[in-house]
Design an enzyme around this catalytic site. Structure first.
Site, PDB file in Angstrom:
ATOM      1  NE  ARG A 137      -1.484   5.493   8.670  1.00 58.41           N
ATOM      2  CZ  ARG A 137      -2.823   4.889   8.838  1.00 58.41           C
ATOM      3  NH1 ARG A 137      -3.088   4.418   7.563  1.00 58.41           N
ATOM      4  NH2 ARG A 137      -3.305   5.449   9.747  1.00 58.41           N
ATOM      5  NE  ARG A 186      -3.842  -2.238   2.358  1.00 56.07           N
ATOM      6  CZ  ARG A 186      -5.129  -2.216   3.616  1.00 56.07           C
ATOM      7  NH1 ARG A 186      -5.015  -2.194   4.149  1.00 56.07           N
ATOM      8  NH2 ARG A 186      -5.032  -3.614   3.150  1.00 56.07           N
ATOM      9  CD  GLU A 188      -8.984  -1.404  10.208  1.00 58.56           C
ATOM     10  OE1 GLU A 188      -9.392  -2.159   9.270  1.00 58.56           O
ATOM     11  OE2 GLU A 188      -9.372  -0.018   9.995  1.00 58.56           O
ATOM     12  NE  ARG A 230      -2.497  -1.365  11.746  1.00 58.56           N
ATOM     13  CZ  ARG A 230      -3.022  -0.252  10.920  1.00 58.56           C
ATOM     14  NH1 ARG A 230      -4.152  -0.641  10.956  1.00 58.56           N
ATOM     15  NH2 ARG A 230      -2.538   0.750   9.899  1.00 58.56           N
ATOM     16  CB  SER A 261     -12.280  -4.557   8.321  1.00 59.60           C
ATOM     17  OG  SER A 261     -11.768  -4.631   7.101  1.00 59.60           O
TER      18      SER A 261
END
Length: 418
Positions: free
Chosen positions: A272, A257, A344, A384, A347
């Site tokens: 991140r 990403r 987070e 993460r 998801s």
């Protein structure tokens, strides 16, 4: 893309979905107009082709005297048909463009609003009472588990090395995720991390957030940010068999990403980053089973979180914070002691038939006719997670207690010590 028949019958429902997302209702009106123009163009071209066939038959049956006038009329009509077909092609392209611009219809019950308008469904576990907790990077460096400095030297900012117990911890975590997925009937997959534009676009990732994706221009390929992309493309242009229930896959892949919109956010450590590993659940099911399948994916995510023994909460993501493909999304956020906030970790999204219409994935319904399937996805473990495991299980002496369920995947270790 959304069902055009539903749009024609329920335009106000689609407008309401746009309002809930905070997006323009004019896109709905533009799509309705494009649909009408395309249907009119098809009807016109079909009528002219029918007339052309009639004239052609008359030419064949005409007398010598009648033939010249009919041949002239046939030529003129052929030109008219060609122009009508060009108009239809143009209308087809305009309809597709308008169709692709409208995101999925938000599921009833999802909260309206933006990023901060989520609803907390439940909080699970006890937040640890730690005096002056270290953050995951400080712990990881003491353990010899994370090397950001050399990661930056090799790849630039937001790159890292997992070393020693850090590498073993990630492998243990992802292997535990795969083991759980297999236990529940998922087919494990090692997926491609480079995909074609039609696959990336078919999943809805080339819309508003296309700048988040790495593209190899020389090869016209994209690096995936999740194995969801490859798993959605796995059955593209197929009619699949769902007579025995959902098809479920667990994809293990490295993910990439650009984090183009996150300048200055979470710059310390591995929260991140540009590259990470993930195990992703992906389900194909029927539309009438999609909501229940979504709840199952969430339950399996929570089972994984329970195994690593970290406090977390489940939120119902607001419509304005959904991706274009999702009709509804639940996030699981773990407690982050060093920042006194939730982060987070997983998801899960119900994409209904939005992706399957783009990718032409169907099953045979009760009447035997092909109809779109529903696609759903959910995170089972990622790099993460190491952040939360290190911080929530840190001890005063700098060691980290290994959660019981993870120990068999980590060679039986119960403690990670500096």
């Amino acid at each position: 893309m959304i069902d055009l028949r539903f749009l024609r019958d329920n335009p106000d429902a689609v407008r309401a979905s746009q309002r809930a997302r905070g997006e323009s209702e004019s896109l709905v009106d533009e799509l309705l107009a494009a649909d009408e123009r395309r249907r009119a163009a098809v009807a016109k071209a079909d009528a002219l082709r029918g007339e052309q066939k009639t004239v052609s038959n008359k030419v064949k049956a005409a007398s010598k005297d009648e033939r010249p006038a009919l041949v002239t009329a046939a030529r003129e009509l052929a030109a008219t048909v060609k122009a009508a077909e060009a108009e239809q092609t143009e209308a087809d392209a305009a309809l597709r463009e308008a169709h692709l611009a409208v995101p999925n219809i938000v599921e009833e019950g999802a909260p309206a609003g933006g990023e901060d308008d989520y609803v907390v469904i439940r909080e699970v576990g006890t937040i640890p009472q730690l005096e002056n907790p270290l953050d995951h990077l400080a712990i990881g460096e003491k353990l010899g588990a994370i090397d950001m400095e050399r990661g930056s030297k090799v790849g630039g900012s937001r790159f890292f090395f997992l070393t020693g117990v850090g590498a073993l911890l990630e492998l243990a975590l992802l292997n535990m995720a795969v083991a759980q997925a297999v236990e529940y009937g998922f087919t494990p997959m090692i997926t491609p991390t480079l995909v074609k534009p039609e696959i990336m676009g078919g999943t809805g990732f080339l819309g508003a957030h296309a700048d988040e994706i790495y593209r190899l221009e020389a090869d016209d390929l994209y690096l995936v940010g999740t194995s969801e992309v490859a798993l959605a493309g796995y059955h593209s242009d197929e009619i699949i068999d769902l007579s025995n229930g959902a098809k479920r896959y667990a994809g293990w892949s490295t993910c990439y990403r650009r984090e183009a919109g996150s300048y200055g956010k979470d710059t310390r450590g591995i929260i991140r980053v540009h590259q990470f590993d993930k195990v992703e659940m992906f389900s194909y099911t029927t539309l009438d089973q999609a909501h229940e399948e979504h709840l199952r994916l969430l339950a399996w995510e929570e089972e994984m979180l329970a195994k690593v023994e970290i406090p977390y909460r489940v939120i119902d993501v607001a419509a304005g914070d959904l991706g274009s493909s999702a009709a509804r999304k639940f996030d699981c956020e773990a407690w982050l002691p060093s920042q006194n906030r939730y982060l987070e970790l997983t998801s899960t999204s119900n994409c209904t038939d939005f992706q399957s219409r783009r990718l032409n994935i169907r099953h045979r319904g009760a009447n035997g006719k092909p109809e779109p399937v529903a696609t759903l996805n959910g995170t089972l473990a990622t790099t993460r997670w190491i952040v939360s495991i290190l911080e929530n299980h840190q001890q005063a002496d700098g060691s980290v207690t290994v959660p019981d369920a993870l120990r068999p995947f980590l060679g039986g270790r119960d403690v990670l010590a500096p």
